[in-house]
Structures are given as structure tokens and as C-alpha cells.
Design an enzyme around this catalytic site. Structure first.
Site, PDB file in Angstrom:
ATOM      1  CG  HIS A 293      96.606  93.767   0.687  1.00  0.00           C
ATOM      2  ND1 HIS A 293      95.196  93.574   0.156  1.00  0.00           N
ATOM      3  CD2 HIS A 293      97.247  94.111  -0.560  1.00  0.00           C
ATOM      4  CE1 HIS A 293      95.094  93.599  -1.013  1.00  0.00           C
ATOM      5  NE2 HIS A 293      96.349  94.120  -1.675  1.00  0.00           N
TER       6      HIS A 293
ATOM      7  CD  GLU B 239      92.644  93.117   3.144  1.00  0.00           C
ATOM      8  OE1 GLU B 239      92.926  93.011   1.889  1.00  0.00           O
ATOM      9  OE2 GLU B 239      91.483  92.282   3.200  1.00  0.00           O
TER      10      GLU B 239
ATOM     11  CG  ASN C  57      92.047  92.267  -4.161  1.00  0.00           C
ATOM     12  OD1 ASN C  57      91.347  93.136  -4.988  1.00  0.00           O
ATOM     13  ND2 ASN C  57      93.124  92.188  -3.804  1.00  0.00           N
TER      14      ASN C  57
ATOM     15  CB  SER D 292      96.382  91.082  -4.679  1.00  0.00           C
ATOM     16  OG  SER D 292      97.251  92.250  -4.999  1.00  0.00           O
TER      17      SER D 292
HETATM   18  N1  LIG Z   1      99.453  96.901  -8.318  1.00  0.00           N
HETATM   19  C1  LIG Z   1      98.573  96.956  -7.433  1.00  0.00           C
HETATM   20  O1  LIG Z   1      97.706  97.940  -7.635  1.00  0.00           O
HETATM   21  C2  LIG Z   1      98.795  96.091  -6.363  1.00  0.00           C
HETATM   22  C3  LIG Z   1      97.926  96.480  -5.104  1.00  0.00           C
HETATM   23  C4  LIG Z   1      98.210  95.904  -3.933  1.00  0.00           C
HETATM   24  C5  LIG Z   1      99.272  94.638  -3.827  1.00  0.00           C
HETATM   25  N2  LIG Z   1      99.683  94.352  -5.025  1.00  0.00           N
HETATM   26  C6  LIG Z   1     100.658  93.186  -4.912  1.00  0.00           C
HETATM   27  O2  LIG Z   1     101.859  93.727  -4.403  1.00  0.00           O
HETATM   28  C7  LIG Z   1     102.952  92.691  -5.191  1.00  0.00           C
HETATM   29  C8  LIG Z   1     103.810  93.586  -6.339  1.00  0.00           C
HETATM   30  O3  LIG Z   1     102.873  94.216  -7.248  1.00  0.00           O
HETATM   31  P1  LIG Z   1     103.356  95.285  -8.232  1.00  0.00           P
HETATM   32  O4  LIG Z   1     102.048  95.709  -9.142  1.00  0.00           O
HETATM   33  O5  LIG Z   1     104.142  96.129  -7.571  1.00  0.00           O
HETATM   34  O6  LIG Z   1     104.207  94.415  -9.224  1.00  0.00           O
HETATM   35  P2  LIG Z   1     105.463  94.949 -10.413  1.00  0.00           P
HETATM   36  O7  LIG Z   1     105.274  93.928 -11.427  1.00  0.00           O
HETATM   37  O8  LIG Z   1     104.946  96.380 -10.730  1.00  0.00           O
HETATM   38  O9  LIG Z   1     106.678  94.881  -9.544  1.00  0.00           O
HETATM   39  C9  LIG Z   1     106.997  93.570  -9.236  1.00  0.00           C
HETATM   40  C10 LIG Z   1     108.679  93.646  -8.963  1.00  0.00           C
HETATM   41  O10 LIG Z   1     109.181  92.532  -8.448  1.00  0.00           O
HETATM   42  C11 LIG Z   1     110.665  92.254  -9.093  1.00  0.00           C
HETATM   43  N3  LIG Z   1     110.853  90.726  -9.028  1.00  0.00           N
HETATM   44  C12 LIG Z   1     110.390  89.760  -9.495  1.00  0.00           C
HETATM   45  N4  LIG Z   1     111.032  88.736  -9.057  1.00  0.00           N
HETATM   46  C13 LIG Z   1     111.861  89.143  -8.096  1.00  0.00           C
HETATM   47  C14 LIG Z   1     112.756  88.106  -7.158  1.00  0.00           C
HETATM   48  N5  LIG Z   1     113.098  86.971  -7.247  1.00  0.00           N
HETATM   49  N6  LIG Z   1     113.483  89.159  -6.004  1.00  0.00           N
HETATM   50  C15 LIG Z   1     113.345  90.732  -6.037  1.00  0.00           C
HETATM   51  N7  LIG Z   1     112.634  91.271  -7.038  1.00  0.00           N
HETATM   52  C16 LIG Z   1     111.741  90.457  -7.947  1.00  0.00           C
HETATM   53  C17 LIG Z   1     110.291  92.626 -10.419  1.00  0.00           C
HETATM   54  O11 LIG Z   1     111.619  92.749 -11.126  1.00  0.00           O
HETATM   55  C18 LIG Z   1     109.367  93.933 -10.371  1.00  0.00           C
HETATM   56  O12 LIG Z   1     110.126  95.109 -10.357  1.00  0.00           O
HETATM   57  C19 LIG Z   1     102.191  91.674  -5.856  1.00  0.00           C
HETATM   58  O13 LIG Z   1     102.053  90.528  -4.861  1.00  0.00           O
HETATM   59  C20 LIG Z   1     100.661  92.284  -6.034  1.00  0.00           C
HETATM   60  O14 LIG Z   1      99.594  91.285  -5.825  1.00  0.00           O
HETATM   61  C21 LIG Z   1      99.585  95.087  -6.149  1.00  0.00           C
END
Ligand SMILES: NC(=O)c1ccc[n+]([C@@H]2O[C@H](COP(=O)([O-])OP(=O)(O)OC[C@H]3O[C@@H](n4cnc5c(N)ncnc54)[C@H](O)[C@@H]3O)[C@@H](O)[C@H]2O)c1
Length: 310
Positions: free
Chosen positions: A154, A166, A204, A133
Site C-alpha cells: 500500500h 504499508e 485507513n 486501500s
Molecule cells: N488515490 C489514492 O490516494 C490512493 C492511495 C492509496 C491507495 N489507493 C488505491 O490504489 C488503487 C488505484 O487507485 P487510483 O486512485 O490510482 O485509481 P484511478 O481511478 O486513478 O486509476 C485506476 C486505473 O485502473 C484502470 N483499470 C480499471 N480496470 C482495469 C483493468 N481491468 N486492467 C487494467 N487497468 C484497469 C483504470 O483505467 C484507471 O486508469 C485503488 O485500489 C485505491 O484504493 C489509492
């Protein structure tokens, strides 16, 4: 520039068939879903086995929702789920990938470590994308031996529903790689928008100051939670008020993105509101912890303002 479908770009992106998604959380399961339903072979990788199982169940449930809406069939669900295999180990999960989309936890040290591993284990031609993000694409790219093939992809939450991707071109990203990701996003039936790599990109950088300002309005007593959210919903036609949206995104995530903006630009206008900092420190993170600006009761869709703000 908004990129729509072009036959030339389709040819480039057709070289991508095998996609590995790193992280099976909120975003990872949605990203695996949209690639699988468009016919790509998807390897979903997470260090946490429970999370992997949960992700597969969520994907199946989300397909059921699409079937109920009449946009998908049982056959499409079956063939899409057959396109997904799950892995615990990055090295095995990416060894024949044409594209990796990393969607692991938003933590810079973790992402740099993952990208080093991806660079060592994915084939030389493989494009390495991140769904971050806010973390610098240029910085992530610099830890690899292929900075030209590193890019931001993104997706928005919930991925199967939201149309935007994005696409963030890092300082060293090759033009052909950007074109490939643009075309690929169109193949997923999304609308890609290309932006350059500066803190918060566009989504963002604009959204987070609005959320922060709405928290300041609450903190200063200008208005209550319902008034702030109602004004933005009815007055600006936003589908959700900014405080509800902050709960949905996760207050910890909002807090960390504001820090990226604050540190990246060195401008105090991005400093997180002290109320946000307090809530995150105390573990009131929004939907995921059960309480933020609103209180969430399992099984209920009613929006209840948290008692702390009454
Ligand atoms: N949640 C949102 O609304 C949103 C929107 C756009 C972008 N993002 C971005 O997407 C990414 C993920 O966010 P999320 O909300 O899905 O997080 P989340 O916490 O729901 O999921 C993250 C996952 O990554 C896994 N993980 C951690 N370390 C790891 C590794 N070494 N190898 C493989 N898997 C691993 C965790 O076990 C977890 O299942 C982030 O970079 C976040 O900024 C999130």
C-alpha cells in the site's frame, strides 16, 4: 515493526527485476515512476489507452519537478522513462513478471477478476501484490492458486514523495514473501511497515474515522470547514486539514473505505456520515470532480470553501 535495510533481505529481493503495474491512474503512474527510477524494468498496463498516455506524460512531468528541485538529473529522467513500457492487455503485460503490483480501480469484483487473470498468466514464481486501500488481501489471495504469494503493498499518494509503504500480510502470505516486499520497499527508498490483514489495515482504519468525525462536526454545525481544518493543521501539526484531505483522496473513495470498515467490523461507529453519503450520491467528489468541501478552479491554487457551506 519498522523494517530498515538489511543485506540478507536485499539478496532475496534482488530476485525481483521485472515489475508489472496494473492500472495507470493516480497511484499506478506513481508506482511505475518509483520502480523505474530504481532501475527496475516496468510494464505499465491499463485497459484505457488514453490513461496510459496520460500516465507517461505525468511521470515525465513529475521527473521535471524532481529535476527542478535538484534531486534528479536529465539522465536519470531519460533512463527511468526508458525502463517503462506500456501495455493494454494483462496477459502480455505480466507474462515474464517477477512481481505484479495491481493498482486498478478500488472495486472488489474488478480486483478478483484481475487477480484470476494474473494468476493464470504470470509465471509461477511471481509475487502478486495489490495497492488496495481497504479490500481484504486474504480474500483476493483466495481467488488465486498461490495465496502464499499474494500480499498488500500500500503506497501513499503522491507515491514519488510519500515515504511509507504499508505492507499487508494476508492470512496465507508466506513469511519469505513479506520479507521480500519489505526489502524491496527499502530498495525503492521507502520505509515499509508490516501489518496484518484486517479491515482498513492501519492507515485507513485510523484515518477514515477521523475524516468521518470531521464531516460529522460540520454536519452538526459544531464548526465550519475552515475552522475544522485550521484546528487540525495548527493544533495537531497536520500538513492538511481532514476535510481538505478528504477532497484530495476523493469523497467516493473515503465513503467506500468507511463501508469496508462498517461491514468488516459490524460496528456502527464506522458508518459514513449522511452528509458524506449525500455529497457522493450527488457527484461532489472533491478535487477530481472540481468540488467537495472546497471548490477547485483550474489553474488556481487558492483554497476556496464551496459555496454550499457558506
Ligand atoms: N488515490 C489514492 O490516494 C490512493 C492511495 C492509496 C491507495 N489507493 C488505491 O490504489 C488503487 C488505484 O487507485 P487510483 O486512485 O490510482 O485509481 P484511478 O481511478 O486513478 O486509476 C485506476 C486505473 O485502473 C484502470 N483499470 C480499471 N480496470 C482495469 C483493468 N481491468 N486492467 C487494467 N487497468 C484497469 C483504470 O483505467 C484507471 O486508469 C485503488 O485500489 C485505491 O484504493 C489509492
Amino acid at each position: 515493526m519498522i523494517h530498515l535495510f538489511s543485506p540478507y533481505l536485499f539478496k532475496i529481493s534482488s530476485m525481483i527485476q521485472k515489475v508489472s503495474v496494473i492500472g495507470a491512474g493516480t497511484m499506478g503512474n506513481g508506482i511505475a515512476h518509483v520502480f523505474a527510477q530504481s532501475g527496475f524494468q516496468v510494464k505499465l498496463v491499463d485497459v484505457n489507452t488514453v490513461q496510459l498516455e496520460k500516465a507517461l506524460q505525468t511521470i515525465a512531468k513529475n521527473f521535471d519537478r524532481q529535476i527542478a528541485k535538484g534531486t534528479h538529473t536529465e539522465d536519470q529522467k531519460r533512463s527511468s522513462l526508458n525502463n517503462i513500457t506500456s501495455f493494454n492487455d494483462i496477459a502480455t503485460g505480466v507474462k515474464d513478471a517477477d512481481l505484479v503490483v495491481e493498482a486498478a480501480t478500488e472495486n472488489i469484483e474488478l480486483k478478483l477478476k484481475i487477480f484470476k487473470l494474473l494468476d493464470e498468466n504470470a509465471p509461477e514464481h511471481c509475487v502478486l501484490a495489490t495497492n488496495t486501500s481497504s479490500i481484504s488481501i486474504t480474500k483476493i489471495a483466495a481467488t488465486t492458486s498461490r495465496p502464499g504469494k499474494v500480499i498488500g503493498m500500500h503506497f501513499m499518494n503522491p507515491v514519488p514523495v510519500m515515504k511509507l509503504v504499508e505492507v499487508i500480510s494476508g492470512y496465507a502470505t508466506e513469511k519469505q514473501v513479506t520479507d521480500t516486499i519489505v526489502s524491496l520497499s527499502s530498495q525503492l527508498n521507502k520505509i515499509p511497515c508490516v501489518v496484518n490483514d484486517y479491515p482498513g489495515f492501519i492507515a485507513n482504519r485510523i484515518l477514515m474515522p477521523m475524516i468521518n468525525e470531521s464531516i460529522y462536526c460540520l454536519y452538526e454545525g459544531v464548526a465550519g470547514i475552515e475552522e475544522i481544518d485550521t484546528i487540525m493543521k495548527l493544533g495537531m501539526a497536520h500538513p492538511m486539514g481532514p476535510l481538505q484531505l478528504a477532497d484530495f483522496i476523493g469523497l467516493d473513495v473515503c465513503h467506500s473505505i468507511l463501508h469496508v470498515l462498517y461491514n468488516g467490523f459490524g460496528n456502527p461507529k464506522y458508518a459514513p456520515c449522511p452528509l458524506l453519503t449525500n455529497m457522493v450520491t450527488a457527484g461532489y467528489l472533491g478535487i477530481k470532480s472540481g468540488e467537495g468541501f472546497y471548490k477547485y478552479v483550474a489553474g488556481s491554487k487558492e483554497l476556496l470553501v464551496s459555496e454550499r457551506f457558506l
